[in-house]
Design a protein around this motif. Structure first.
Motif, PDB file in Angstrom:
ATOM      1  N   MET A 143      35.528   2.565  49.609  1.00 37.89           N
ATOM      2  CA  MET A 143      36.229   2.055  48.430  1.00 37.89           C
ATOM      3  C   MET A 143      37.623   2.641  48.329  1.00 37.89           C
ATOM      4  SD  MET A 143      33.276   1.885  45.591  1.00 37.89           S
ATOM      5  CE  MET A 143      34.384   1.452  44.260  1.00 37.89           C
ATOM      6  N   LEU A 144      37.778   3.878  48.795  1.00 31.50           N
ATOM      7  CA  LEU A 144      39.106   4.493  48.736  1.00 31.50           C
ATOM      8  C   LEU A 144      40.050   3.920  49.781  1.00 31.50           C
ATOM      9  CD1 LEU A 144      38.221   8.200  48.006  1.00 31.50           C
ATOM     10  CD2 LEU A 144      39.442   6.631  46.530  1.00 31.50           C
ATOM     11  N   ALA A 145      39.501   3.124  50.724  1.00 25.58           N
ATOM     12  CA  ALA A 145      40.369   2.516  51.735  1.00 25.58           C
ATOM     13  C   ALA A 145      41.186   1.376  51.139  1.00 25.58           C
ATOM     14  CB  ALA A 145      39.548   2.017  52.914  1.00 25.58           C
ATOM     15  N   PHE A 146      40.839   0.957  49.914  1.00 20.82           N
ATOM     16  CA  PHE A 146      41.622  -0.091  49.270  1.00 20.82           C
ATOM     17  C   PHE A 146      42.603   0.546  48.290  1.00 20.82           C
ATOM     18  CE2 PHE A 146      37.637  -2.038  50.411  1.00 20.82           C
ATOM     19  CZ  PHE A 146      38.013  -3.278  50.898  1.00 20.82           C
ATOM     20  N   PRO A 147      43.857   0.078  48.291  1.00 23.40           N
ATOM     21  CA  PRO A 147      44.746   0.515  47.218  1.00 23.40           C
ATOM     22  C   PRO A 147      44.123   0.114  45.890  1.00 23.40           C
ATOM     23  CG  PRO A 147      45.965  -0.701  48.888  1.00 23.40           C
ATOM     24  CD  PRO A 147      44.518  -0.830  49.222  1.00 23.40           C
ATOM     25  N   ILE A 149      44.904  -0.610  42.772  1.00 26.23           N
ATOM     26  CA  ILE A 149      45.319  -1.753  41.946  1.00 26.23           C
ATOM     27  C   ILE A 149      44.924  -3.058  42.635  1.00 26.23           C
ATOM     28  CG2 ILE A 149      47.673  -1.709  42.897  1.00 26.23           C
ATOM     29  CD1 ILE A 149      47.306  -2.672  39.356  1.00 26.23           C
ATOM     30  N   LEU A 150      44.925  -3.039  43.965  1.00 27.82           N
ATOM     31  CA  LEU A 150      44.596  -4.254  44.709  1.00 27.82           C
ATOM     32  C   LEU A 150      43.108  -4.585  44.601  1.00 27.82           C
ATOM     33  CD1 LEU A 150      46.851  -5.628  46.263  1.00 27.82           C
ATOM     34  CD2 LEU A 150      45.579  -5.092  48.296  1.00 27.82           C
ATOM     35  N   ILE A 153      42.661  -5.969  41.251  1.00 30.46           N
ATOM     36  CA  ILE A 153      43.122  -7.363  41.215  1.00 30.46           C
ATOM     37  C   ILE A 153      42.047  -8.273  41.804  1.00 30.46           C
ATOM     38  CG2 ILE A 153      44.736  -8.987  42.304  1.00 30.46           C
ATOM     39  CD1 ILE A 153      46.917  -6.914  41.979  1.00 30.46           C
ATOM     40  N   GLY A 154      41.486  -7.845  42.933  1.00 32.22           N
ATOM     41  CA  GLY A 154      40.458  -8.651  43.584  1.00 32.22           C
ATOM     42  C   GLY A 154      39.258  -8.872  42.679  1.00 32.22           C
ATOM     43  N   ALA A 157      40.265 -11.081  39.738  1.00 32.31           N
ATOM     44  CA  ALA A 157      40.547 -12.447  40.182  1.00 32.31           C
ATOM     45  C   ALA A 157      39.247 -13.201  40.411  1.00 32.31           C
ATOM     46  CB  ALA A 157      41.385 -12.434  41.454  1.00 32.31           C
ATOM     47  N   LEU A 234      48.158   2.248  32.960  1.00 29.83           N
ATOM     48  CA  LEU A 234      49.203   1.649  33.788  1.00 29.83           C
ATOM     49  C   LEU A 234      48.656   0.457  34.576  1.00 29.83           C
ATOM     50  CD1 LEU A 234      52.103   2.515  34.061  1.00 29.83           C
ATOM     51  CD2 LEU A 234      51.494   3.905  36.016  1.00 29.83           C
ATOM     52  N   ALA A 237      47.895  -2.515  32.310  1.00 26.43           N
ATOM     53  CA  ALA A 237      49.117  -3.222  31.939  1.00 26.43           C
ATOM     54  C   ALA A 237      49.601  -4.071  33.107  1.00 26.43           C
ATOM     55  CB  ALA A 237      50.193  -2.229  31.521  1.00 26.43           C
ATOM     56  N   GLY A 238      49.463  -3.533  34.341  1.00 28.33           N
ATOM     57  CA  GLY A 238      49.848  -4.299  35.523  1.00 28.33           C
ATOM     58  C   GLY A 238      49.033  -5.572  35.645  1.00 28.33           C
ATOM     59  N   LEU A 242      50.217  -9.535  35.387  1.00 34.76           N
ATOM     60  CA  LEU A 242      49.936 -10.574  36.379  1.00 34.76           C
ATOM     61  C   LEU A 242      49.142 -11.730  35.767  1.00 34.76           C
ATOM     62  CD1 LEU A 242      48.974  -8.429  39.488  1.00 34.76           C
ATOM     63  CD2 LEU A 242      51.059  -9.729  39.147  1.00 34.76           C
ATOM     64  N   LEU A 244      46.109 -11.364  34.510  1.00 35.86           N
ATOM     65  CA  LEU A 244      44.677 -11.181  34.750  1.00 35.86           C
ATOM     66  C   LEU A 244      43.997 -10.416  33.627  1.00 35.86           C
ATOM     67  CD1 LEU A 244      44.741 -10.287  38.524  1.00 35.86           C
ATOM     68  CD2 LEU A 244      43.749 -12.313  37.504  1.00 35.86           C
TER      69      LEU A 244
END
Lengths: 307, 384
Positions: A143-147, A149-150, A153-154, A157, A234, A237-238, A242, A244
């Motif tokens: 799980m830490l291999a993903f940024p 926020i991304l 988002i996934g 989404a 943060l 809010a991001g 977007l 979302l």
């Protein structure tokens, strides 16, 4: 004759005032300027949120005043709009104030979820060890291999936009952080002599965990918790920016910025400036408080608060 | 060194496998039937079937342990869906244990699964296609990735170029106004929403002062011969001065904005690492030998202080990629970050899924490179 060397109970000279570690940490926290500023900001935010909810009710659904749209800040308007008005003529000040409870809620709820689940996983991994530890921590590494926020988002989404899914996503991406911290502190505590002693007198596993390991591993988790409230706000809010996160007309700061973005080219700076400053202040407050807590709870600094 | 490299390479394999599994499961996070969720409300049913076919949604997720035929449900619903281990006909795939009554074991083709289909396509370099444009994702990726790469490299340059020196100066001049100021700026930098910073910068420098363009990579009237799609590199290669100047003007704001967070983190990390090194005994010895302050700091302290900084730089790549989604969105930068944003609007799930995969893969590979380079710099790691 032997009695002359004994220390009498009322012998004040040889006694040093005992301070509990928590009081000592509190003392050091209050002495640090950064932490004081952080505490100040956080208290201010909580007060704002409470005042907004209790004394200044707001229904974004019926709030619009189209003739007064995109008016710059001014005291002269009736009523005064010190932060200006947005594209629907809504008072930006009022919406910024009402964004505070939303952001605090997102930060606190998502971090609490992540903290509890992550710490439990980390405690189990560290305490049980072996294959359980391996599998759990491998999963966390992945799980830490993903940024973060991304990944958030996934998740949002896929699940569909909204505040609840935002909170869910931010909780999930934060779980590995706590799992790692709880595991590493558990591992180091497990090797301590007092754990061996407790095991020897027949303490059960649950007693070991709840009476000895958990209280002693709390401080890094608390520090991380405070700092993650900052990142959670943060990130939320991001996601709001977007499209979302919280949906319009909810006065969420990120969503307000997304609204304001449309009017950037015509120079409507006030719709952008104030929600952004609100986010920054909030995040700054929790960051300062977290940094202060880290210094205050650092056992190497113990006792330096009193000089 | 070779043994360490091989061990480290092997350790990456399970991570890669796990990353693909998580990204694969993304489609199943969609509530309800993913195939219909990807379509507009009144799309013909054949389209949903085609998507189901394309993504293999009728197959079980990982291993095929058999089929479930529920007789009693709605005869109209003939759709076949894949459960985790079984293929379901005519019934809800989460029908629970009740569905087990109709389970017919079929172990002859246990590996005929959705994940296997997905993984085998990935291995062939096939990322699937966009639902909206119908373009193969690999082609779009080749077009959009260089934009993100160029932006990230420039942002990293900003971050390292300003953050590391600022951290060193702060440490050397600890507790002076310079230190306080740079630490305050870096704290503000990590506390700021970068898209907000970007919008404010755009407002000031593009809308009010007209110094810099507001977004996109290149002015409309500029011709450029594309070789690598990295515009700065391309204009250098073709000796196109006009395009070089223009693409540079376009990249300044987004790169500064995207670089803010890593710059702040690097400044704080460098300061902490340098301070720790400056307190070491060998630094005192070097000073006692009468070496100049400059020599002590540059030759003795920095070479050791910067080791952990290398790791931090590697870790920032993930943050940069995440930040790219927000930065590219506000600056209309045609990279993969903005692509994700646009795909969210159109519910183009394969694009979201696979761009996240690509970014995670890049992150894993960069961390691998950082680990390996760390071993080159620091011999203690090689033999551990």
């Amino acid at each position: 004759m032997a009695n002359t060397m004994a220390v009498r109970p009322d012998d004040k000279v040889l006694q040093r005032k005992r301070i509990s570690p928590w009081n000592d940490a509190l003392y050091r926290l209050i002495r640090s300027t950064n932490a004081r500023v952080g505490i100040g900001i956080v208290i201010f935010l909580v007060l704002t949120a409470v005042v907004a909810i209790v004394f200044w009710p707001y229904n974004p659904r019926i709030d619009s005043d189209l003739p007064n749209r995109l008016k710059p800040p001014s005291w002269a308007n009736q009523p005064a709009t010190i932060f200006g008005t947005d594209d629907q003529g809504r008072d930006v000040f009022r919406r910024v104030v009402h964004g505070a409870p939303i952001s605090l809620q997102v930060g606190l709820v998502s971090v609490s979820f992540a903290l509890v689940i992550g710490s439990v996983l980390g405690l189990i991994a560290g305490f049980v060890g072996g294959r359980t530890d391996n599998i759990l921590m491998r999963l966390m590494d992945i799980m830490l291999a993903f940024p973060s926020i991304l990944l958030a988002i996934g998740i949002v989404a896929a699940r569909g936009p909204g505040l609840n899914n935002t909170i869910l996503a931010i909780s999930i991406v934060n779980i590995p952080v706590y799992a790692r911290i709880a595991r590493s502190t558990t591992l180091s505590i497990k090797e301590q002599d007092y754990i061996t002693a407790a095991t020897c007198i027949g303490a059960s596993n649950s007693r070991l965990i709840f009476r000895h390991v958990l209280p002693n591993s709390l401080s890094p988790i608390i520090v991380q918790g405070t700092l993650s409230i900052a990142t959670a706000i943060l990130e939320a809010a991001g996601l709001g920016f977007l499209g979302l996160g919280a949906q319009p007309p909810t006065p969420e700061w990120g969503a307000m910025l997304a609204d304001g973005y449309k009017y950037l080219t015509i120079g409507a700076w006030w719709v952008l400036l104030f929600p952004g400053v609100a986010i920054m202040l909030t995040v700054l407050g929790f960051n300062l408080l977290g940094d202060g807590l880290r210094d205050a709870l650092d056992p190497r600094m113990r006792g330096t608060g009193r000089m | 060194m070779i043994r360490y490299t091989i061990r480290r390479l092997l350790a990456v394999l399970p991570t890669l496998l796990g990353v693909t599994i998580i990204v694969f499961l993304f489609i199943h996070l969609i509530p309800g039937d993913p195939a219909t969720a990807m379509l507009r409300e009144n799309a013909p049913a054949e389209l949903a079937d085609r998507i189901r076919e394309q993504l293999g949604l009728n197959k079980p997720w990982f291993v095929n342990l058999g089929e479930v035929n529920c007789p009693q449900q709605d005869p109209q619903a003939k759709t076949t869906t894949g459960g985790v281990f079984m293929t379901y006909h005519n019934c809800d795939k989460f029908g629970g244990f009740a569905a087990l009554r109709y389970w017919q074991p079929r172990l002859d083709r246990p590996f005929d699964s959705q994940y296997l289909l997905y993984a085998s396509r990935l291995l062939r370099g096939d990322l699937g296609q966009s639902l909206v444009t119908k373009n193969p994702l690999m082609d779009d990726l080749k077009l959009k990735f260089p934009a993100t790469l160029e932006l990230s490299l420039m942002a990293m340059l900003v971050a390292v170029g300003i953050g590391v020196p600022a951290g060193i100066i702060s440490a050397v001049k600890q507790n002076t106004p310079i230190d306080t100021a740079s630490m305050f700026i870096s704290l503000a930098g990590v506390s700021m929403p970068i898209y907000w910073l970007g919008m404010m910068a755009m407002m000031v420098f593009a809308v009010w002062l007209h110094w810099l363009p507001a977004g996109t990579r290149l002015g409309n009237d500029i011709e450029i011969h594309r070789i690598t799609n990295l515009y700065i590199l391309d204009s250098l290669l073709t000796g196109n001065g006009k395009a070089l100047g223009d693409s540079f003007k376009h990249i300044i704001l987004p790169a500064l904005v995207l670089g803010t967070v890593p710059m702040s983190i690097l400044a704080r990390m460098t300061r902490a690492a340098t301070l720790e090194t400056l307190n070491q005994d060998y630094i005192r010895t070097a000073k006692a030998k009468g070496l100049a302050q400059r020599v002590v700091i540059l030759r003795h302290a920095l070479s050791n202080a910067l080791l952990p900084v290398v790791t931090v730089i590697g870790l920032q790549v993930g943050g940069l990629m995440g930040g790219a989604v927000l930065t590219e969105t506000i600056f209309s930068w045609p990279g993969i970050g903005r692509w994700v944003f646009e795909s969210i609007q159109f519910r183009d799930y394969p694009v979201i899924q696979n761009v996240i995969l690509v970014i995670a893969l890049i992150f894993v590979i960069v961390n691998l490179i950082v680990d390996l380079s760390y071993a080159v710099i620091d011999p203690r790691i090689r033999y551990a």
